[in-house]
Design an enzyme around this catalytic site. Structure first.
Site, PDB file in Angstrom:
ATOM      1  N   HIS A 101       0.835  -1.209   0.000  1.00 27.47           N
ATOM      2  CA  HIS A 101       0.000   0.000   0.000  1.00 27.47           C
ATOM      3  C   HIS A 101       0.867   1.255   0.000  1.00 27.47           C
ATOM      4  O   HIS A 101       0.597   2.201  -0.752  1.00 27.47           O
ATOM      5  CB  HIS A 101      -0.913   0.000   1.227  1.00 27.47           C
ATOM      6  CG  HIS A 101      -1.689   1.262   1.408  1.00 27.47           C
ATOM      7  ND1 HIS A 101      -2.915   1.476   0.807  1.00 27.47           N
ATOM      8  CD2 HIS A 101      -1.420   2.398   2.105  1.00 27.47           C
ATOM      9  CE1 HIS A 101      -3.353   2.685   1.129  1.00 27.47           C
ATOM     10  NE2 HIS A 101      -2.464   3.263   1.924  1.00 27.47           N
ATOM     11  N   GLU A 102       1.897   1.263   0.828  1.00 28.04           N
ATOM     12  CA  GLU A 102       2.790   2.430   0.858  1.00 28.04           C
ATOM     13  C   GLU A 102       3.545   2.570  -0.463  1.00 28.04           C
ATOM     14  O   GLU A 102       3.809   3.689  -0.920  1.00 28.04           O
ATOM     15  CB  GLU A 102       3.766   2.315   2.031  1.00 28.04           C
ATOM     16  CG  GLU A 102       3.097   2.263   3.401  1.00 28.04           C
ATOM     17  CD  GLU A 102       2.112   3.405   3.629  1.00 28.04           C
ATOM     18  OE1 GLU A 102       2.347   4.521   3.116  1.00 28.04           O
ATOM     19  OE2 GLU A 102       1.103   3.181   4.316  1.00 28.04           O
ATOM     20  N   HIS A 105       1.579   4.545  -2.865  1.00 28.56           N
ATOM     21  CA  HIS A 105       1.748   6.000  -2.764  1.00 28.56           C
ATOM     22  C   HIS A 105       2.990   6.467  -3.529  1.00 28.56           C
ATOM     23  O   HIS A 105       2.984   7.532  -4.152  1.00 28.56           O
ATOM     24  CB  HIS A 105       1.865   6.419  -1.302  1.00 28.56           C
ATOM     25  CG  HIS A 105       0.577   6.332  -0.542  1.00 28.56           C
ATOM     26  ND1 HIS A 105      -0.593   6.903  -0.989  1.00 28.56           N
ATOM     27  CD2 HIS A 105       0.274   5.744   0.650  1.00 28.56           C
ATOM     28  CE1 HIS A 105      -1.559   6.671  -0.116  1.00 28.56           C
ATOM     29  NE2 HIS A 105      -1.060   5.961   0.877  1.00 28.56           N
ATOM     30  N   HIS A 109       3.109   9.105  -6.631  1.00 28.59           N
ATOM     31  CA  HIS A 109       4.021  10.240  -6.685  1.00 28.59           C
ATOM     32  C   HIS A 109       4.794  10.238  -8.007  1.00 28.59           C
ATOM     33  O   HIS A 109       4.954  11.280  -8.666  1.00 28.59           O
ATOM     34  CB  HIS A 109       4.985  10.183  -5.504  1.00 28.59           C
ATOM     35  CG  HIS A 109       5.842  11.401  -5.359  1.00 28.59           C
ATOM     36  ND1 HIS A 109       7.066  11.386  -4.719  1.00 28.59           N
ATOM     37  CD2 HIS A 109       5.673  12.682  -5.779  1.00 28.59           C
ATOM     38  CE1 HIS A 109       7.597  12.593  -4.744  1.00 28.59           C
ATOM     39  NE2 HIS A 109       6.777  13.400  -5.392  1.00 28.59           N
TER      40      HIS A 109
END
Length: 240
Positions: A101-102, A105, A109
């Site tokens: 999940h991270e 991100h 980006h």
């Protein structure tokens, strides 16, 4: 006139708090359940994150170990993906799901995902709004401060507080598509990159789905708080 010791608008705060408590309990219980399920690939959360970033063509993001439990986050400014004690070295399905999940991100980006850009812009105003919004409204109600406009009309300190707090609410609302999209990317990458089998991806989906409830609850709580501030300011004006 309501009694001094009872303000019915507190019920909105109570509902928001209960939603957040329920969501937190749900994510903790779901994470604990799947933290006991070992991923068949034998990877740790950090190793899975490294594989995902590498296969996504991201080579300028560092992976760091951060203390705490479920304090995982991606820092776009520093380009650092920080994984908590319960994720970094764990080989569980839950840990790899959170790590993925991270990574989602980080991919956002890299690709310039618009909601992430908007959320980043809102951060300073949201921090100010969350700290000063409520105090300004309460101070405005107590003091009854009004400011005149050059062309006529007026606005109150309480209204300023509401406008300021609105940025905190907007931040919570914009956070929803950012988090949902990161989870969707994570689940897709886990399957497409061969890190997990279909059944394990389904388990991760349950973990990330429970985590998403915390963001929904936070947004609902912020909206309820804004509604409370509007009611308080409106009641003050009607009393005048």
């Amino acid at each position: 006139m309501y009694g001094y010791y009872f303000d019915p608008t507190y019920l909105l705060v109570l509902v928001g708090a209960l939603l957040c408590m329920w969501a937190s309990s749900r994510v903790n219980s779901t994470y604990r359940k799947y933290a006991r399920v070992r991923c068949r690939n034998g990877m740790t959360g950090a190793q899975a994150a490294e594989r995902i970033l590498q296969m996504s063509g991201i080579r300028d993001v560092q992976i760091q170990h951060v203390s705490g439990d479920l304090t995982d986050h991606y820092d776009p400014g520093a380009k650092v993906l920080r994984l908590s004690d319960s994720v970094y070295g764990s080989r569980s399905v839950a840990a790899i799901g959170v790590a993925a999940h991270e990574c989602g991100h980080a991919v956002q980006h890299q690709k310039g995902y618009l909601p992430l850009k908007i959320r980043s812009v809102l951060v300073p105003a949201a921090n100010i709004g969350s700290r000063l919004g409520l105090p300004l409204v309460i101070l405005g109600i107590v003091l009854g401060l009004e400011f005149s406009l050059p062309g006529g009309g007026s606005f109150s300190l309480a209204q300023i507080g509401i406008w300021v707090f609105t940025f905190a609410v907007l931040f919570q609302i914009v956070t929803l598509p950012v988090e949902f999209n990161a989870s969707a990317r994570a689940l897709r990458m886990l399957g497409d990159y061969g890190i997990m089998g279909t059944d394990e991806v389904d388990d991760c989906k349950r973990v990330l789905g429970a985590a998403a409830l915390t963001y929904v609850a936070a947004a609902a709580s912020a909206i309820l708080q804004l509604l409370r501030l509007l009611l308080l300011a409106g009641r003050r004006r009607s009393d005048d």
